[in-house]
Design an enzyme around this catalytic site. Structure first.
Site, PDB file in Angstrom:
ATOM      1  N   ASP A   1       0.873  -1.222  -0.227  1.00 49.55           N
ATOM      2  CA  ASP A   1      -0.157  -0.048  -0.003  1.00 49.55           C
ATOM      3  C   ASP A   1       0.794   1.255   0.065  1.00 49.55           C
ATOM      4  O   ASP A   1       2.108   1.101   0.304  1.00 49.55           O
ATOM      5  CB  ASP A   1      -0.756  -0.133   1.192  1.00 49.55           C
ATOM      6  CG  ASP A   1      -1.540   1.142   1.404  1.00 49.55           C
ATOM      7  OD1 ASP A   1      -2.262   1.673   0.514  1.00 49.55           O
ATOM      8  OD2 ASP A   1      -1.363   1.910   2.691  1.00 49.55           O
TER       9      ASP A   1
ATOM     10  N   ASP B   1       0.017   5.234   1.082  1.00 43.47           N
ATOM     11  CA  ASP B   1      -0.293   5.973   2.042  1.00 43.47           C
ATOM     12  C   ASP B   1      -0.415   5.397   3.350  1.00 43.47           C
ATOM     13  O   ASP B   1      -1.132   4.287   3.658  1.00 43.47           O
ATOM     14  CB  ASP B   1      -1.677   6.973   2.012  1.00 43.47           C
ATOM     15  CG  ASP B   1      -1.635   7.933   0.727  1.00 43.47           C
ATOM     16  OD1 ASP B   1      -0.635   8.751   0.711  1.00 43.47           O
ATOM     17  OD2 ASP B   1      -2.399   7.814   0.081  1.00 43.47           O
TER      18      ASP B   1
END
Length: 219
Positions: A12, A14
């Site tokens: 991922d 953020d």
């Protein structure tokens, strides 16, 4: 070094690689404030991080007239664009990515960001060349749908059973579960530890250093 469990490591963005959780929360709250809508609490705003932008706005303010959502997205983008140049990778992330790349792992990103937003962020912190493929929420289904991982493994010719998804939210880990990939949690991002644990990750890292060490010893 021989790879033990995984050939493809998907991150991922953020809250996992980039230290952006607090900024995203503030921008969601500022967007609501601009429009005179109820301002979500920090924990509620943090919970929707990782979803596609439209899905996030629907989840954070589920009880408003749907005609407000496009305006929420527009105001959010306005605030985020004014601040995204300030964002940095978590300490230790660059070294970890460079080492994994040099050891021959396929590296990818699966994110709730838009394509334009991810490319800009990756260029700003100069890591674009370290990744073999990326997938964004405006190109396919939003997490926790398994499509991002399915598309990444297909693009790179990899086996889902030798793929691991690393993220800071239950959206990431549920996507891994839905796709049949392994999931690794990081505890320094948007979702509380108990929510991550409920998704049964194969490992949960409190810091980037712990994640780096686990990947070095186990991946």
């Amino acid at each position: 070094m021989a790879r033990k469990q995984f050939d493809l490591i998907v991150f991922d963005w953020d809250g996992t690689l980039m230290d952006s959780t607090a900024t995203i929360v503030r921008c969601i709250q500022a967007a609501a404030r601009d429009l005179g809508l109820p301002v979500p609490r920090d924990d509620k705003a943090a919970h929707v991080i990782g979803l596609g932008l439209h899905e996030a706005m629907q989840a954070v303010l589920p009880d408003i007239d749907p005609t407000w959502y496009p305006r929420m997205v527009e105001r959010y983008r306005h605030h985020f664009l004014s601040r995204d140049h300030e964002l940095v990778l978590f300490p230790g992330v660059r070294d970890m990515l460079q080492e994994l790349s040099q050891e021959g792992y396929f590296l990818a990103v699966a994110t709730g960001k838009s394509r334009v937003g991810l490319n800009r962020a990756m260029n700003d912190v100069k890591v674009l060349s370290l990744f073999d493929a990326t997938r964004c929420a405006d190109e396919t289904f939003s997490k926790p749908h398994p499509a991002m991982l399915q598309e990444l493994t297909r693009e790179l010719g990899q086996d889902m059973r030798r793929t691991v998804m690393i993220g800071d939210t239950s959206h990431d880990l549920l996507m891994a579960n839905n796709a049949g990939a392994a999931g690794v949690a990081v505890q320094y991002g948007a979702h509380p530890v108990e929510q991550l644990t409920a998704c049964n990750p194969v490992y949960s890292a409190a810091t980037v250093a712990e994640l780096h060490q686990w990947l070095s010893e186990n991946a």
